[in-house]
Write a protein that holds these residues in place. Structure first.
Motif, mmCIF file in Angstrom:
data_model
loop_
_atom_site.group_PDB
_atom_site.id
_atom_site.type_symbol
_atom_site.label_atom_id
_atom_site.label_comp_id
_atom_site.label_asym_id
_atom_site.label_seq_id
_atom_site.Cartn_x
_atom_site.Cartn_y
_atom_site.Cartn_z
ATOM 1 N N THR A 262 0.850 -1.186 0.000
ATOM 2 C CA THR A 262 0.000 0.000 0.000
ATOM 3 C C THR A 262 0.883 1.232 0.000
ATOM 4 O OG1 THR A 262 -1.745 1.190 1.182
ATOM 5 C CG2 THR A 262 -0.166 -0.026 2.525
ATOM 6 N N ASP A 264 -0.658 4.529 0.741
ATOM 7 C CA ASP A 264 -1.207 5.382 1.785
ATOM 8 C C ASP A 264 -2.437 4.685 2.356
ATOM 9 O OD1 ASP A 264 -1.646 7.418 3.478
ATOM 10 O OD2 ASP A 264 -2.333 8.854 1.991
ATOM 11 N N GLY A 265 -2.214 3.593 3.022
ATOM 12 C CA GLY A 265 -3.344 2.822 3.507
ATOM 13 C C GLY A 265 -3.081 2.205 4.857
ATOM 14 N N GLU A 266 -4.030 1.426 5.285
ATOM 15 C CA GLU A 266 -3.922 0.751 6.565
ATOM 16 C C GLU A 266 -4.113 -0.740 6.355
ATOM 17 O OE1 GLU A 266 -6.818 2.403 9.120
ATOM 18 O OE2 GLU A 266 -5.855 4.358 9.228
ATOM 19 N N PHE A 267 -3.551 -1.498 7.259
ATOM 20 C CA PHE A 267 -3.699 -2.947 7.180
ATOM 21 C C PHE A 267 -4.210 -3.475 8.506
ATOM 22 C CE2 PHE A 267 -1.973 -7.216 7.889
ATOM 23 C CZ PHE A 267 -2.613 -7.880 6.866
ATOM 24 N N ILE A 268 -5.251 -4.258 8.430
ATOM 25 C CA ILE A 268 -5.844 -4.873 9.618
ATOM 26 C C ILE A 268 -6.004 -6.360 9.332
ATOM 27 C CG2 ILE A 268 -7.814 -4.900 11.178
ATOM 28 C CD1 ILE A 268 -8.430 -2.038 10.089
ATOM 29 N N GLU A 303 -7.965 1.045 2.887
ATOM 30 C CA GLU A 303 -7.775 0.129 4.002
ATOM 31 C C GLU A 303 -7.795 -1.317 3.509
ATOM 32 O OE1 GLU A 303 -9.840 0.943 7.833
ATOM 33 O OE2 GLU A 303 -10.785 -0.995 7.443
ATOM 34 N N ARG B 65 0.761 4.672 11.832
ATOM 35 C CA ARG B 65 -0.330 4.461 12.770
ATOM 36 C C ARG B 65 -0.812 3.025 12.838
ATOM 37 N NH1 ARG B 65 -4.953 7.595 9.300
ATOM 38 N NH2 ARG B 65 -4.416 6.699 7.292
ATOM 39 N N ASP B 66 -0.702 2.287 11.744
ATOM 40 C CA ASP B 66 -1.376 0.997 11.759
ATOM 41 C C ASP B 66 -0.512 -0.154 12.201
ATOM 42 O OD1 ASP B 66 0.175 1.251 9.545
ATOM 43 O OD2 ASP B 66 -1.171 0.171 8.207
ATOM 44 N N LEU B 67 0.770 0.022 12.236
ATOM 45 C CA LEU B 67 1.621 -1.099 12.594
ATOM 46 C C LEU B 67 2.161 -0.986 14.009
ATOM 47 C CD1 LEU B 67 3.730 -1.578 9.332
ATOM 48 C CD2 LEU B 67 1.729 -2.833 10.073
ATOM 49 N N PRO B 92 -1.637 -5.367 14.167
ATOM 50 C CA PRO B 92 -2.954 -5.282 14.786
ATOM 51 C C PRO B 92 -3.870 -6.367 14.251
ATOM 52 C CG PRO B 92 -2.220 -3.135 14.057
ATOM 53 C CD PRO B 92 -1.240 -4.122 13.533
ATOM 54 N N THR B 93 -4.702 -6.836 15.117
ATOM 55 C CA THR B 93 -5.612 -7.882 14.672
ATOM 56 C C THR B 93 -6.975 -7.296 14.386
ATOM 57 O OG1 THR B 93 -6.038 -8.456 16.961
ATOM 58 C CG2 THR B 93 -4.354 -9.699 15.802
ATOM 59 N N GLU B 95 -8.907 -5.044 15.754
ATOM 60 C CA GLU B 95 -9.223 -3.632 15.894
ATOM 61 C C GLU B 95 -8.210 -2.786 15.147
ATOM 62 O OE1 GLU B 95 -9.473 -2.610 19.929
ATOM 63 O OE2 GLU B 95 -10.980 -4.120 20.401
ATOM 64 N N SER B 136 4.237 9.670 2.848
ATOM 65 C CA SER B 136 2.788 9.675 2.756
ATOM 66 C C SER B 136 2.192 11.012 3.137
ATOM 67 C CB SER B 136 2.208 8.581 3.666
ATOM 68 O OG SER B 136 2.670 7.335 3.232
ATOM 69 N N PHE B 219 6.393 -1.213 -5.772
ATOM 70 C CA PHE B 219 4.937 -1.320 -5.788
ATOM 71 C C PHE B 219 4.318 -0.190 -6.597
ATOM 72 C CE2 PHE B 219 1.285 0.673 -3.497
ATOM 73 C CZ PHE B 219 0.294 -0.072 -4.122
#
Lengths: 309, 246
Positions: A262, A264-268, A303, B65-67, B92-93, B95, B136, B219
Motif C-alpha cells: 500500500t 497510503d493505507g492501513e492494514f488490519i 484500508e 499508525r497501523d503497525l 494489529p488484529t 481492531e 505519505s 509497488f
C-alpha cells in the motif's frame, strides 16, 4: 437448414413470465418472416415478434448490436425462440456456418430498442453485443457479452462467462465455469462462482462472494473490493485497488503466503502476522498457515482488512 | 535476521538490566566476570548495545499508525504461538490500531534474548515506516480531472504522467481515433467514455505523483504500469464501441 416460424396471428397475444429478477414484460405476439433469413417485425412501431429457428448441435447464437431489454433462458428444444416487441426495425436471423446471428436491420445505422425474451438450448454458446439490459439464465455453453450501457444479470451458467460493459452493473450468480467481468463505471458482483475469476470495475465496487476458485483477480480504480471464498492449495489470488478498500475474507484454516502493498493505507488482520519480508515503504509479506497459495493485496489509498471467514 | 545463541539464558535475560545498571552490585560483578569468559554472551551484549545506539540516533521518529500498536504489543509480550527463534511482529488484529506515541517514547524495554531480536527488527521496521510516513504526508490526491469539452478531444485535462514506451504508441493511436470519432458518437456515450477515462487518468496522476516522491518503490511502479495497461484496455474497449457505432 430448416427454419420455421410459428404463426399465432394477431389474436395470438402471448403472455410469458420472466424470471423474478428480470424486467417484467408481457403481451407479445408474432410476426411472420422469411425462411433462410428470417425477418422479425415490420417497419412500424411496437411490432410483436415471435419466431422459432432450428439450431444444430454446436451452433453458436449471436445477438448482434442490439439495444433494449433482452432475457435469454434455456429450454429442452433444439430451437431458438425469440418473442418480444420491437420498435419497427426488422430483426434478421441469419445463419453463417455454425453461427446463427440475430441482428437489427436498420440500414440508416439508427439504434432501436427491442424488448424480447429468447429461449435456446442450454448447451449452445451465446454471444451478445449492443447496448442493453440483459438477463441470461440457465445456459451451460459459454456466454460472451460485450455491452456499452445497461445492466447485466447472469445466473446458473455452467460454461465460461465473459462479460464487459462500459456502463452498467454486472451480477453473476451460481456460475460454474469461471467468470471474467468488467464494468467501467459500475459495480461488479459475483456470488457462488466456481472456476477462474477475473473481475474489474473502473469506478465501482467489486464484490466476490462464495467464490470457489484457484485463481481470482479483482481490480478497481475507484471502489472497494470484497472477497469471501476458499483458498486452494497452489491458488493465486490478487486484489488490486487504487482508491478504495479491500476486504478479503478467507477460511481460518487457509494456507497462503500473503503479500501486502500500500502507498497510503492501513492494514488490519484477523490473523496473527509473522513478518517474513519487509522491503521498506509499505510492503510486507507473511504466511497464514503454510505457504501453499499466494494472496496479493495491493491498495494504493485505502484500508486492507484480512478477515477470517 | 536470526538469533541462535541462547546458551546462557540466565545471563542473557538480564542484559537489559545490566546495561541499564539495574543489577545489584554482586550480580553485576558476576555478570562482568561471565562476560569475560563467554564470547557468545558478549556478542549478544554488543548486539543489544548496537540496537540501543541506533535507536538513540533515530531521534523522535513516529511509527506509522497501523503497525505500531502491534509492534509495541510484541515488545511488551511476545506473540502467542511464536516459534522459538522466529522473528515475530504481531500486527494489529481485529481492531484498527492507532499510534501510541506517548507510550512508545516512555516505554522501557526489558529485553530477553528473544526480544532482542524482535527489537532489532522493530528498529528496522520503525526506520522504514518513518520514511514511509514522511512520504505519505505529501498529498497524493489531486483536484478532480475535469473531462474537457474541447472539440474533437476525448481526453481529460491535466494528464502529466508519460506512458511507458511500449504502450505509448498504441495509447496515442487509440486516443487519436477516439478523438476523431467524437462527432459520430452519441453525446451520452461520449460523456460516459470521458467520465470513465477521467477516473483512470486520475489514478495515473496519483500514481505518478507518488512515484515521483518515491522513485525506488517497486509497488508504485507496478501500480502505475497496471493502471496504464488498464487505460489501454479501456481505450480498446472504447474503440470497439466506436466501431459498433459506425
Amino acid at each position: 437448414m430448416r427454419t420455421r416460424l410459428l404463426s399465432i396471428g394477431l389474436l395470438g397475444i402471448v403472455t410469458f413470465p420472466l424470471p423474478a429478477q428480470t424486467n417484467p414484460r408481457a403481451e407479445h405476439a408474432e410476426h411472420p418472416g422469411a425462411s433462410f433469413t428470417t425477418m422479425l417485425g415490420a417497419r412500424h412501431m411496437s411490432t410483436m415478434v415471435d419466431t422459432l429457428v432450428e439450431l444444430r448441435p454446436g451452433d453458436r447464437v449471436v445477438l448482434e448490436n442490439l439495444t433494449g431489454q433482452i432475457s435469454v433462458g434455456s429450454w429442452d428444444r433444439n430451437e431458438l425462440e425469440i418473442r418480444g416487441a420491437d420498435d419497427g426495425v426488422p430483426i434478421m436471423v441469419r445463419r453463417s456456418g455454425s453461427t446463427v446471428r440475430v441482428v437489427r436491420d436498420d440500414r440508416k445505422g439508427r439504434r432501436h430498442a427491442l424488448d424480447a425474451r429468447i429461449r435456446m438450448p442450454a448447451s449452445h454458446d451465446l454471444r451478445v453485443s449492443g447496448s442493453l439490459d440483459l438477463w441470461i439464465e440457465g445456459l451451460s455453453g459459454s456466454i460472451d457479452v460485450d455491452n456499452v450501457s445497461g445492466d447485466i444479470w447472469i445466473a446458473d451458467a455452467d460454461g465460461q462467462v465473459s462479460v464487459r460493459t462500459i456502463e452498467g452493473e454486472i451480477d453473476v450468480v451460481r456460475s460454474r465455469g469461471g467468470v471474467t467481468a468488467s464494468s467501467q463505471s459500475d459495480d461488479v458482483r459475483l456470488r457462488d462462482v466456481r472456476g477462474p475469476v477475473d473481475a474489474h470495475s473502473g469506478s465501482g465496487d467489486v464484490q466476490l462472494m462464495e467464490i470457489v476458485s484457484a485463481r481470482v483477480r479483482a481490480e478497481t480504480q475507484d471502489g472497494d473490493i470484497t472477497f469471501s471464498g476458499t483458498i486452494d492449495d497452489g491458488g493465486d489470488y490478487g486484489f488490486f485497488v487504487h482508491d478504495g478498500d479491500a476486504e478479503v475474507a478467507i477460511p481460518a484454516d487457509a494456507n497462503a503466503r500473503v503479500e501486502v502493498s500500500t502507498f497510503d493505507g492501513e492494514f488490519i488482520s484477523d490473523f496473527p502476522v509473522v513478518l517474513q519480508r519487509f522491503t521498506g515503504g509499505r510492503e510486507f509479506a507473511f504466511t497464514v498457515g503454510a505457504p501453499r497459495a499466494r494472496i496479493t493485496i495491493q491498495v494504493f489509498d485505502g484500508e486492507i482488512h484480512l478477515q477470517r471467514r | 535476521m536470526t538469533y541462535k545463541d541462547n546458551e546462557h539464558p540466565e545471563w542473557t535475560d538480564r542484559l537489559s538490566d545490566f546495561l541499564d545498571g539495574g543489577l545489584d552490585p554482586e550480580t553485576h560483578a558476576a555478570f562482568e566476570a561471565h562476560l569475560g569468559e563467554c564470547g557468545s554472551c558478549r556478542g549478544v551484549l554488543e548486539g543489544l548495545d548496537e540496537v540501543r545506539r541506533r535507536a538513540a540516533a533515530l531521534g523522535p521518529i513516529e511509527p506509522t499508525r497501523d503497525l505500531w500498536a502491534g509492534i509495541a504489543a510484541t515488545i511488551r509480550a511476545p506473540a502467542a504461538g511464536a516459534a522459538e527463534g522466529a522473528t515475530v511482529i504481531a500486527l494489529p488484529t481485529a481492531e484498527r490500531a492507532r499510534p501510541d506515541i506517548g507510550s512508545r517514547r516512555s516505554h522501557r524495554v526489558s529485553l530477553s534474548s528473544m526480544q532482542l531480536v524482535a527489537a532489532s527488527l522493530v528498529l528496522v521496521v520503525g526506520s522504514s515506516l518513518a520514511t514511509l510516513t514522511l512520504r505519505s504526508q505529501s498529498p497524493t490526491s489531486t483536484p478532480p480531472v475535469a473531462a474537457t469539452g474541447s472539440e474533437g478531444v476525448i481526453m481529460p485535462a491535466g494528464t502529466a504522467a508519460p506512458p511507458p514506451a511500449d504502450l505509448a504508441l498504441e495509447l496515442s493511436s487509440l486516443e487519436q481515433a477516439l478523438a476523431e470519432a467524437r462527432g459520430v458518437l452519441d453525446p451520452n456515450t461520449v460523456r460516459i467514455l470521458e467520465r470513465n477515462l477521467s477516473v483512470i487518468e486520475q489514478a495515473i496522476e496519483d500514481s505518478h505523483r507518488a512515484l515521483m516522491q518515491d522513485p525506488e518503490n517497486a509497488f508504485l511502479a507496478e501500480h502505475l504500469d497496471r493502471v496504464y495497461h488498464r487505460k489501454l484496455e479501456y481505450l480498446r474497449e472504447a474503440a470497439r464501441v466506436v466501431e459498433s457505432a459506425d
